[in-house]
Scaffold this active site. Structure first.
Site, PDB file in Angstrom:
ATOM      1  N   ASP A  63     -41.496 -29.111  -6.616  1.00  0.00           N
ATOM      2  CA  ASP A  63     -42.732 -28.530  -7.149  1.00  0.00           C
ATOM      3  C   ASP A  63     -43.094 -29.147  -8.504  1.00  0.00           C
ATOM      4  O   ASP A  63     -42.210 -29.461  -9.295  1.00  0.00           O
ATOM      5  CB  ASP A  63     -42.536 -27.011  -7.386  1.00  0.00           C
ATOM      6  CG  ASP A  63     -42.158 -26.274  -6.100  1.00  0.00           C
ATOM      7  OD1 ASP A  63     -42.588 -26.733  -5.012  1.00  0.00           O
ATOM      8  OD2 ASP A  63     -41.431 -25.282  -6.186  1.00  0.00           O
ATOM      9  N   ASP A  69     -43.719 -23.115 -17.017  1.00  0.00           N
ATOM     10  CA  ASP A  69     -42.402 -23.137 -16.366  1.00  0.00           C
ATOM     11  C   ASP A  69     -41.354 -23.620 -17.375  1.00  0.00           C
ATOM     12  O   ASP A  69     -40.281 -23.035 -17.540  1.00  0.00           O
ATOM     13  CB  ASP A  69     -42.400 -24.167 -15.209  1.00  0.00           C
ATOM     14  CG  ASP A  69     -42.990 -23.632 -13.920  1.00  0.00           C
ATOM     15  OD1 ASP A  69     -43.708 -24.397 -13.249  1.00  0.00           O
ATOM     16  OD2 ASP A  69     -42.730 -22.470 -13.580  1.00  0.00           O
ATOM     17  N   GLU A  92     -34.267 -22.164 -10.755  1.00  0.00           N
ATOM     18  CA  GLU A  92     -35.065 -22.885  -9.756  1.00  0.00           C
ATOM     19  C   GLU A  92     -35.567 -24.214 -10.331  1.00  0.00           C
ATOM     20  O   GLU A  92     -35.782 -25.175  -9.603  1.00  0.00           O
ATOM     21  CB  GLU A  92     -36.258 -22.035  -9.323  1.00  0.00           C
ATOM     22  CG  GLU A  92     -37.099 -22.707  -8.231  1.00  0.00           C
ATOM     23  CD  GLU A  92     -38.452 -22.062  -8.045  1.00  0.00           C
ATOM     24  OE1 GLU A  92     -39.467 -22.669  -8.421  1.00  0.00           O
ATOM     25  OE2 GLU A  92     -38.449 -20.939  -7.530  1.00  0.00           O
ATOM     26  N   GLU A  93     -35.704 -24.272 -11.653  1.00  0.00           N
ATOM     27  CA  GLU A  93     -36.265 -25.469 -12.286  1.00  0.00           C
ATOM     28  C   GLU A  93     -35.223 -26.550 -12.571  1.00  0.00           C
ATOM     29  O   GLU A  93     -35.574 -27.631 -13.029  1.00  0.00           O
ATOM     30  CB  GLU A  93     -36.976 -25.092 -13.600  1.00  0.00           C
ATOM     31  CG  GLU A  93     -38.158 -24.145 -13.436  1.00  0.00           C
ATOM     32  CD  GLU A  93     -39.205 -24.681 -12.473  1.00  0.00           C
ATOM     33  OE1 GLU A  93     -39.877 -23.862 -11.822  1.00  0.00           O
ATOM     34  OE2 GLU A  93     -39.339 -25.913 -12.354  1.00  0.00           O
ATOM     35  N   ASP A 114     -35.595 -17.527 -11.419  1.00  0.00           N
ATOM     36  CA  ASP A 114     -36.807 -18.328 -11.290  1.00  0.00           C
ATOM     37  C   ASP A 114     -37.610 -18.019 -12.548  1.00  0.00           C
ATOM     38  O   ASP A 114     -38.141 -16.913 -12.673  1.00  0.00           O
ATOM     39  CB  ASP A 114     -37.582 -17.925 -10.024  1.00  0.00           C
ATOM     40  CG  ASP A 114     -38.852 -18.750  -9.850  1.00  0.00           C
ATOM     41  OD1 ASP A 114     -39.507 -18.617  -8.790  1.00  0.00           O
ATOM     42  OD2 ASP A 114     -39.212 -19.508 -10.790  1.00  0.00           O
ATOM     43  N   LEU A 116     -40.496 -18.782 -13.787  1.00  0.00           N
ATOM     44  CA  LEU A 116     -41.907 -18.410 -13.681  1.00  0.00           C
ATOM     45  C   LEU A 116     -42.370 -18.624 -12.247  1.00  0.00           C
ATOM     46  O   LEU A 116     -42.894 -19.666 -11.881  1.00  0.00           O
ATOM     47  CB  LEU A 116     -42.763 -19.221 -14.663  1.00  0.00           C
ATOM     48  CG  LEU A 116     -44.068 -18.537 -15.085  1.00  0.00           C
ATOM     49  CD1 LEU A 116     -43.792 -17.227 -15.828  1.00  0.00           C
ATOM     50  CD2 LEU A 116     -44.902 -19.439 -15.978  1.00  0.00           C
ATOM     51  N   ASP A 117     -42.174 -17.566 -11.443  1.00  0.00           N
ATOM     52  CA  ASP A 117     -42.562 -17.652 -10.028  1.00  0.00           C
ATOM     53  C   ASP A 117     -44.076 -17.560  -9.897  1.00  0.00           C
ATOM     54  O   ASP A 117     -44.728 -16.783 -10.596  1.00  0.00           O
ATOM     55  CB  ASP A 117     -41.911 -16.505  -9.247  1.00  0.00           C
ATOM     56  CG  ASP A 117     -42.271 -16.568  -7.776  1.00  0.00           C
ATOM     57  OD1 ASP A 117     -41.866 -17.536  -7.113  1.00  0.00           O
ATOM     58  OD2 ASP A 117     -42.990 -15.672  -7.298  1.00  0.00           O
ATOM     59  N   GLU A 280     -35.614 -16.336  -5.257  1.00  0.00           N
ATOM     60  CA  GLU A 280     -36.761 -15.514  -4.827  1.00  0.00           C
ATOM     61  C   GLU A 280     -36.337 -14.493  -3.771  1.00  0.00           C
ATOM     62  O   GLU A 280     -36.280 -13.293  -4.007  1.00  0.00           O
ATOM     63  CB  GLU A 280     -37.868 -16.436  -4.261  1.00  0.00           C
ATOM     64  CG  GLU A 280     -38.524 -17.338  -5.315  1.00  0.00           C
ATOM     65  CD  GLU A 280     -39.447 -18.392  -4.714  1.00  0.00           C
ATOM     66  OE1 GLU A 280     -39.018 -19.125  -3.798  1.00  0.00           O
ATOM     67  OE2 GLU A 280     -40.608 -18.474  -5.167  1.00  0.00           O
TER      68      GLU A 280
HETATM   69  P1  P6P Z   1     -48.054 -20.857  -0.181  1.00  0.00           P
HETATM   70  C1  P6P Z   1     -45.174 -19.900  -5.410  1.00  0.00           C
HETATM   71  O1  P6P Z   1     -45.264 -21.299  -5.521  1.00  0.00           O
HETATM   72  C2  P6P Z   1     -44.244 -19.578  -4.249  1.00  0.00           C
HETATM   73  O2  P6P Z   1     -42.989 -20.136  -4.442  1.00  0.00           O
HETATM   74  C3  P6P Z   1     -44.144 -18.069  -4.093  1.00  0.00           C
HETATM   75  O3  P6P Z   1     -44.250 -17.396  -5.291  1.00  0.00           O
HETATM   76  C4  P6P Z   1     -45.306 -17.749  -3.160  1.00  0.00           C
HETATM   77  O4  P6P Z   1     -45.089 -16.603  -2.378  1.00  0.00           O
HETATM   78  C5  P6P Z   1     -45.351 -18.996  -2.266  1.00  0.00           C
HETATM   79  O5  P6P Z   1     -44.815 -20.080  -3.037  1.00  0.00           O
HETATM   80  C6  P6P Z   1     -46.775 -19.314  -1.862  1.00  0.00           C
HETATM   81  O6  P6P Z   1     -46.702 -20.385  -0.918  1.00  0.00           O
HETATM   82  O7  P6P Z   1     -47.552 -21.888   0.816  1.00  0.00           O
HETATM   83  O8  P6P Z   1     -48.654 -19.661   0.493  1.00  0.00           O
HETATM   84  O9  P6P Z   1     -48.941 -21.422  -1.271  1.00  0.00           O
END
Ligand code: P6P
Length: 335
Positions: A63, A69, A92-93, A114, A116-117, A280
Site C-alpha cells: 500500500d 501513516d 502493518e507499515e 495498524d 492508521l487504518d 485488522e
Molecule cells: P477496498 C483500507 O485500506 C483497508 O485496509 C480497510 O480499512 C478497508 O476495509 C479495506 O482496505 C477497503 O478495501 O478494496 O474496499 O477499497
C-alpha cells in the site's frame, strides 16, 4: 447523574479485579492512549499542515504510505519503545518486527498495530483509525522479542482495541471481559467512558461489503448478498465506508454484518484476501466476539487462525450473531 470515568480510572479499576496484576498492562495502555491523543491532534489538522498526501513509500502489503501513516507509525514507536513493557512490536507499515532499542528494558508484552487504518481515504476526510493488539510474549523474559512472540492467534490476546478519529474520537478497548468505549473530550484531553459494556445487537439491518468485487466473490457469498438485497432477512441498508475500522465500529454499535470475502480477481484458482490478520481482522474480530458478536473467515473463527507470517491476510465476516450465522449458512451451502 452518571459518573465521570476517565480511561485511566477505568483501567485501574479493571486492574484491581486481578490481584496478581503488576500494573504493567495498565501502564502500557496509558502510554498508548497518549499516543492516540498525539495522532488525533495531527489527523484533525492534517490538511492545514500539509500532512495529507503520500510520503512516497510503499508498506509491506504494497500500500502507498501516507504522511499520516508515517506520523502515526513513528508516534506509536517513540511512545512505546522505552516503557519497558514490550519485548518487540509489529506494525502493518513495517516489513519486519520492530525491535526495542538495546538501551531499553524488554517487557513481557508484544504490541501489534495498524497505525492508521483506512488512510487511503484520509485526503477525503473519511474516518480513519488505529488498531492495536497485545499478547503476552512467548520467548524468555528479558530477551529481545522475536517473530514467535508476534505470530500468535487472536484467541491468545490479552487486550485489543481501536481508536476512530472521526466526528468525535473514540477509543474502544477490551482487556478480555467486556468492551468499553471512551470518547475524547478535546477541551481537557481526556478519554471519558461514554459507552460502558458495549454489546452488539443480535441483528442489525445493515450489510457492509464492497460490491464492486461482486463478480469476483465465491458463488455462495454472491447468493447471500443477493438474498439480503431481495429482502431475505428484511429491509436491509447498504453501508460501506472503505475504512474497516469505521465499518466495523458502526457494525458493533448498530448491528449487522461487515464482509470482506476472498476475491478471485487476480488469482482465479486460489483467490486473494485484502484484510490483514494480525493488524485488522484479528483484533477487530476479538473485540466483536467480546461484545457478543461473531468473527469468522467463513471456514473458522478468525481468532483461531495462527499467523504464519507478519502480513498474512484472511477473509472476514464480522458482526451480529444472527446476521453472521445466516451468512455462514449460505457460505457453507447449508441454505
Ligand atoms: P477496498 C483500507 O485500506 C483497508 O485496509 C480497510 O480499512 C478497508 O476495509 C479495506 O482496505 C477497503 O478495501 O478494496 O474496499 O477499497
Amino acid at each position: 447523574m452518571s459518573q465521570i470515568v476517565s480511561v485511566q480510572r477505568h483501567l485501574l479499576a479493571t486492574q484491581s479485579n486481578h490481584p496478581d496484576a503488576t500494573g504493567d498492562l495498565t501502564a502500557l495502555l496509558w502510554d498508548l492512549t497518549l499516543a492516540f491523543k498525539l495522532i488525533n491532534a495531527e489527523v484533525n489538522k492534517a490538511g492545514l499542515v500539509n500532512l495529507y498526501g503520500l510520503d512516497g513509500d510503499r508498506n509491506a502489503s504494497g500500500d502507498d504510505v501516507t504522511k499520516l501513516d508515517r506520523f502515526s507509525q513513528d508516534t506509536i514507536f517513540r511512545m512505546m519503545d522505552h516503557g519497558g513493557h514490550l519485548c518487540c512490536m509489529a506494525s502493518e507499515e513495517e516489513r519486519e518486527i520492530i525491535r526495542i532499542p538495546a538501551e531499553y528494558p524488554k517487557g513481557k508484552y508484544v504490541l501489534s498495530y495498524d497505525p492508521l487504518d483506512g488512510s487511503s481515504n484520509i485526503d477525503a476526510n473519511v474516518s480513519v483509525g488505529t488498531i492495536f493488539a497485545i499478547h503476552h510474549r512467548v520467548t524468555p523474559e528479558g530477551t529481545d522479542g522475536t517473530e514467535a512472540d508476534v505470530l500468535q492467534p487472536g484467541s491468545a490476546l490479552v487486550a485489543a482495541g481501536y481508536v476512530v478519529y472521526g466526528s468525535s474520537t473514540m477509543l474502544v478497548l477490551s482487556t478480555g471481559d467486556r468492551v468499553d468505549g471512551f470518547t475524547l473530550d478535546p477541551s481537557v484531553g481526556e478519554f471519558l467512558l461514554s459507552h460502558p459494556n458495549i454489546r452488539i445487537p443480535s441483528r442489525g439491518a445493515i450489510y457492509s461489503v464492497n460490491e464492486g468485487n461482486e463478480n469476483f466473490w465465491d458463488a455462495n457469498t454472491r447468493r447471500y448478498v443477493q438474498w439480503v438485497k431481495s429482502g431475505g432477512p428484511g429491509a436491509y441498508k447498504a453501508r460501506y465506508i472503505g475504512s474497516m475500522i469505521a465499518d466495523v465500529h458502526r457494525t458493533l454499535l448498530y448491528g449487522g454484518i461487515f464482509l470482506y470475502p476472498r476475491t478471485f480477481r487476480k488469482d482465479p484458482a486460489n483467490g486473494e484476501c485484502k484484510l490483514r490478520l494480525l493488524y485488522e481482522a484479528g483484533p477487530m474480530g476479538w473485540i466483536v466476539e467480546r461484545a457478543g458478536g461473531i468473527a469468522s473467515t467463513g471456514e473458522r473463527p478468525i481468532v483461531d487462525l495462527v499467523p504464519t507470517h507478519l502480513h498474512e491476510r484472511c477473509p472476514v465476516a464480522i458482526g451480529s450473531p444472527d446476521d453472521v450465522a445466516e451468512y455462514l449458512a449460505f457460505y457453507r451451502g447449508e441454505r
